[in-house]
Every structure is written in structure tokens, then in C-alpha cells.
Write a protein that holds these residues in place. Structure first.
Motif, short mmCIF file in Angstrom:
data_model
loop_
_atom_site.label_atom_id
_atom_site.label_comp_id
_atom_site.label_asym_id
_atom_site.label_seq_id
_atom_site.Cartn_x
_atom_site.Cartn_y
_atom_site.Cartn_z
N LEU A 142 0.85 -1.19 0.00
CA LEU A 142 0.00 0.00 0.00
C LEU A 142 0.88 1.24 0.00
O LEU A 142 1.66 1.47 0.93
CB LEU A 142 -0.92 -0.02 1.22
N ASN A 146 -6.08 3.93 1.69
CA ASN A 146 -6.39 2.74 2.48
C ASN A 146 -7.45 1.92 1.76
O ASN A 146 -8.11 2.40 0.82
CB ASN A 146 -6.85 3.12 3.88
N TYR A 147 -7.62 0.68 2.23
CA TYR A 147 -8.59 -0.22 1.62
C TYR A 147 -9.99 -0.06 2.20
O TYR A 147 -10.96 -0.62 1.67
CB TYR A 147 -8.15 -1.67 1.79
N VAL A 166 -8.94 1.02 -6.81
CA VAL A 166 -7.54 0.85 -6.39
C VAL A 166 -6.71 0.75 -7.65
O VAL A 166 -7.03 -0.04 -8.56
CB VAL A 166 -7.36 -0.41 -5.52
N ALA A 179 -4.21 9.46 -3.89
CA ALA A 179 -5.37 8.97 -3.15
C ALA A 179 -6.32 10.12 -2.86
O ALA A 179 -5.91 11.19 -2.40
CB ALA A 179 -4.92 8.31 -1.86
N ALA A 206 -7.03 3.84 -3.01
CA ALA A 206 -5.69 3.42 -2.61
C ALA A 206 -4.81 3.27 -3.84
O ALA A 206 -5.30 2.97 -4.94
CB ALA A 206 -5.74 2.11 -1.83
#
Length: 450
Positions: A142, A146-147, A166, A179, A206
């Protein structure tokens, strides 16, 4: 002449008692050092190429196709909704050896960012794949974001700010997005036989890196529900990634056959080595070529042993004549010089192998150090020519666009053992001809000429 006598004579050839200058002995030690130096790059190339190929292979298998990939007919009614597609894929778990299944829809698209546009492959997968799939969890790093937003998004929402994706690090760099930024995806839809572009906006949840830019520059990950709602599926491909206990097991063929037998009516099943056959053939041929070139260097270095033994025979002709006159056999003399040549090869191996392993283990630091030195002198040269400092690009010895970002090292013990045996055998082969000639020396002729 006994075996022990041959060994003693060979010892005197390598380590003579009389401390006198000897061109032959210097040549022998020179050959030993040359073999040692040639072993170092061979070990480094073998270890680094193995690590590179293994690293790329793991990423291509784990992140692209998994161990087996099923190509599903888009006309199958079970692919018309995300839930039915998932339920259909779950049937594969009934086959012995199938551990996990991951339904996926692929769409070729054009991604547009702040600066440019680039081709992309939309991969619609389960929202929790980055935490559930072991390969995704371990091989993706990563970089930004964030996921959580990606996994918790609601596919029913129509706002572009809530449609999360993503993307790979390389694609983010090309599109100049980070992001939280929004980018657009252009796909092709067909209406009454006419094709037209369909524009869909996504927000970057992400940015990830697989360590392999060739993959990071292609993929856009979106949830399955999102692609059904907002992206044109006219030219989509439906696949199911199938995970098994071991990608390299011979049992993979059996699992593939059973899947074909049970579900082959509406889909085709391919192992990872079939899906990516061209890439792995390229990897293998490159590795074989590199090792072949390195072995040629070892062979050239080994030939020095032959010339050193010839000089040694010329220097020791009187000793050979004396030994033969008191009963030494031609085969005994030959054996002594062969032992000398093999010892030289073994000595070079003992010197080169540890240094090669040490260089291989520290390959990343060595490459980084060399790059810094090269860039320093290149920068000085460009500045002296009047090139502005901000226009000077750093030189990369191993461009991450074609290789992994860090060099993985894989020490192949079996191959290192093969190299060791081959080095000693080469030393043996190049020693045979001059050693046989030494055994055929006639003592009377030598004494007369003395």
C-alpha cells in the motif's frame, strides 16, 4: 609409480620446496585467480536471475491468473448478476484440490487523469480481495490511501466520489493522481449496432505497488457490483481465478482435468503456465543465455590451466627424466599433472564461490553504490556542459520499468553444486592433453639435451 608417489610429485609441482622464480608457477596461480574471478559473476548472475524470475513468476501467478484460470462464457445466465456469478464460482470448491475461487470481470478501457491518458485493464473483483487473497495481501504494498473506503463502498450510490478504485503506482504516476483524486475511465458500449464511448468517474481509494511496474501500469481494481452498475460490459471477459495448494505441483494437471470434466461445457480451464506461456519461455531463454555466456567465461579462464601446465612440463623436464629413469610410469607422471590442473580449478572455485555468494546477497547494495558513482560523474559532466541541474535524469542500471524494484536473490544450491562440478571437470579436461604429453617425455632425449 604408485598412487602415493603421483600425489607427492603433484604436491611438489604445486608447492615446490625450492623458493626460486618460476614462470610456470606464476601462470598456475594466475589461472587459479582467473577461474575464481570468472566464478563470481556466474554465481551472481545465476542467483539474481533466479530471484528475478521467481519474483516475477510469483507476481504474475498470484496477482494475475492464480494457479488455474477459468474463462467463462459471457452468455451464461449465472454471470448476469454479481451474486449469481459468485454462487456459480463457489461450485468449483467441490473439486478436490481447489482451495479458493475469485470471480472476476475484465474490461479494456482508457484511463484519463490530469496530464494524460493511458490504456488500462479494469479488473472487477470482490471488495475484500486485498485482505482475503493471500497473494494480494502479501505481494501488493500500500503506497497511498487505504482499503477501508474501497471495501465499504455502496455500489448503489451514483455519486462518482463514492465509486472507489484501487490503482497501481505506475499508473498513478502517469495520470498524476493521488489517493482521494478523481479520474475517468472510458469504455465502449454498443447500442443498436453502433459503438460509442461511455465515461465513468472513479475516486482513488488506494494506490498499490506489486514491485513490478509492468503490472502496476495496467490494472484498475473496482468491486464486482460497481462494474455491473456503471461500466459497459459489451466487450468484457469473465474469468474465475482458482487457487490450489501448490502452483508448481504435478497435481495441478489432475485438478484442471477434473474441473474440465465437471464444468467444461460453458468454460475453458487453463493452468498458469499455459496462460503465461510466452512470458515464461522468455524468462527461461534469457536465463539460459546468461548462464551460457558466464560458462564461456569460465571455460576461457580454464584454458589458462592448460598453458600453465605446458610451461610447468617444460620447467620440470629434468625431474620427469630422473623419475622415469628410476621407474616412474608415463601414467603416473600424467596423473600428477592432471591432479595439478584439477587442484588449480578447485582452488579457483574455493576462492570464487564465497565471493560470488557474498556479492549475490549484497546485489542491491552493490547496484545502488555503482549507480551513485555513475550518477555523480554523469552529473558533473552534464553540469560542465551547461545542462541545467533540473533537466538531468538519474541513470538506472536496472530500470524498474522492466525489472522488479528490488533485486530478489535466490541461491540455487543444486545449480551451485552443478557449477562446482562443472568447473572441476573443465579443469580436468583442459589438463589432459598437456599432462599426457608430459607422460610421454623420453628421459634419454631429455638427458642428452641437458
Amino acid at each position: 609409480m604408485t598412487f602415493k608417489s603421483s600425489l607427492m610429485f603433484a604436491k611438489s609441482l604445486i608447492f615446490p620446496r625450492a623458493e626460486k622464480k618460476s614462470s610456470a608457477r606464476r601462470s598456475l596461480w594466475g589461472a587459479l585467480i582467473c577461474i575464481g574471478l570468472s566464478i563470481v559473476p556466474l554465481v551472481v548472475v545465476l542467483s539474481v536471475s533466479n530471484g528475478m524470475i521467481q519474483g516475477m513468476t510469483d507476481r504474475i501467478i498470484g496477482l494475475s491468473s492464480n494457479n488455474i484460470q477459468a474463462y467463462v462464457s459471457p452468455k451464461l445466465k449465472d454471470t448476469q448478476t454479481p451474486d449469481s456469478y459468485r454462487a456459480y464460482a463457489q461450485q468449483f470448491l467441490d473439486v478436490d484440490g481447489v482451495l479458493e475461487v475469485y470471480p472476476e470481470i475484465g474490461v479494456t478501457a482508457l484511463a484519463a487523469g490530469k496530464k494524460m491518458r493511458t490504456g488500462a485493464q479494469i479488473r472487477a473483483v470482490d471488495k475484500d480481495i486485498f485482505s482475503k487473497n493471500k497473494a494480494f495481501r502479501e505481494l501488493f504494498t500500500l503506497i497511498e490511501g487505504n482499503y477501508d473506503d474501497y471495501e465499504n463502498q455502496d455500489a448503489e450510490e451514483t455519486s462518482s466520489s463514492l465509486r472507489m478504485a484501487v490503482i497501481g503506482q505506475k499508473m498513478a504516476e502517469m495520470l498524476d493522481i493521488h489517493a482521494g483524486d478523481t479520474f475517468r475511465v472510458i469504455t465502449i458500449k454498443t447500442n443498436n449496432g453502433k459503438q460509442s464511448p461511455k465515461l465513468t468517474s472513479f475516486t482513488v481509494a488506494a494506490i498499490v505497488s506489486s514491485g513490478y511496474q509492468e503490472l502496476d501500469a495496467l490494472w484498475i481494481f473496482v468491486p464486482l457490483e460497481t462494474v455491473y452498475q456503471f461500466v459497459s460490459l459489451d466487450n468484457a471477459s469473465y474469468t474465475i481465478m482458482i487457487n490450489t495448494p501448490d502452483a508448481y505441483s504435478a497435481d495441478l494437471v489432475r485438478i484442471q482435468r477434473e474441473l474440465k470434466a465437471q464444468f467444461g461445457k460453458y468454460m475453458n480451464f487453463y493452468r498458469w503456465d499455459q496462460v503465461h506461456e510466452a512470458e515464461f519461455e522468455n524468462f527461461s531463454s534469457t536465463k539460459v543465455m546468461l548462464v551460457f555466456i558466464m560458462l564461456l567465461i569460465v571455460l576461457v579462464a580454464s584454458i589458462n590451466i592448460s598453458s600453465a601446465i605446458v610451461m610447468l612440463v617444460m620447467e620440470r623436464r629434468k625431474e620427469i627424466a630422473i623419475l622415469k629413469s628410476i621407474g616412474a610410469t608415463p601414467s603416473g607422471i600424467t596423473f600428477s599433472f592432471i591432479i595439478t590442473g584439477m587442484t588449480c580449478g578447485l582452488g579457483g572455485l574455493i576462492i570464487g564461490l564465497p565471493f560470488g555468494l557474498l556479492a549475490a546477497v549484497n546485489a542491491n547494495q552493490i547496484v545502488t553504490g555503482i549507480e551513485k558513482i555513475i550518477n555523480f560523474f554523469a552529473r558533473v559532466g552534464y553540469l560542465l556542459k551547461g545542462v541545467p541541474a533540473d533537466e538531468i535524469n538519474a541513470i538506472k542500471l536496472m530500470d524498474p520499468a522492466y525489472y522488479l524494484q528490488t533485486i530478489p536473490v535466490n541461491l540455487p544450491l543444486s545449480q551451485l553444486l552443478l557449477i562446482s562440478v562443472a568447473t572441476v571437470l573443465l579443469a580436468l579436461l583442459v589438463s589432459i592433453i598437456p599432462s599426457v604429453k608430459a607422460g610421454k617425455e623420453k628421459p634419454l632425449d631429455i638427458i642428452r639435451k641437458a
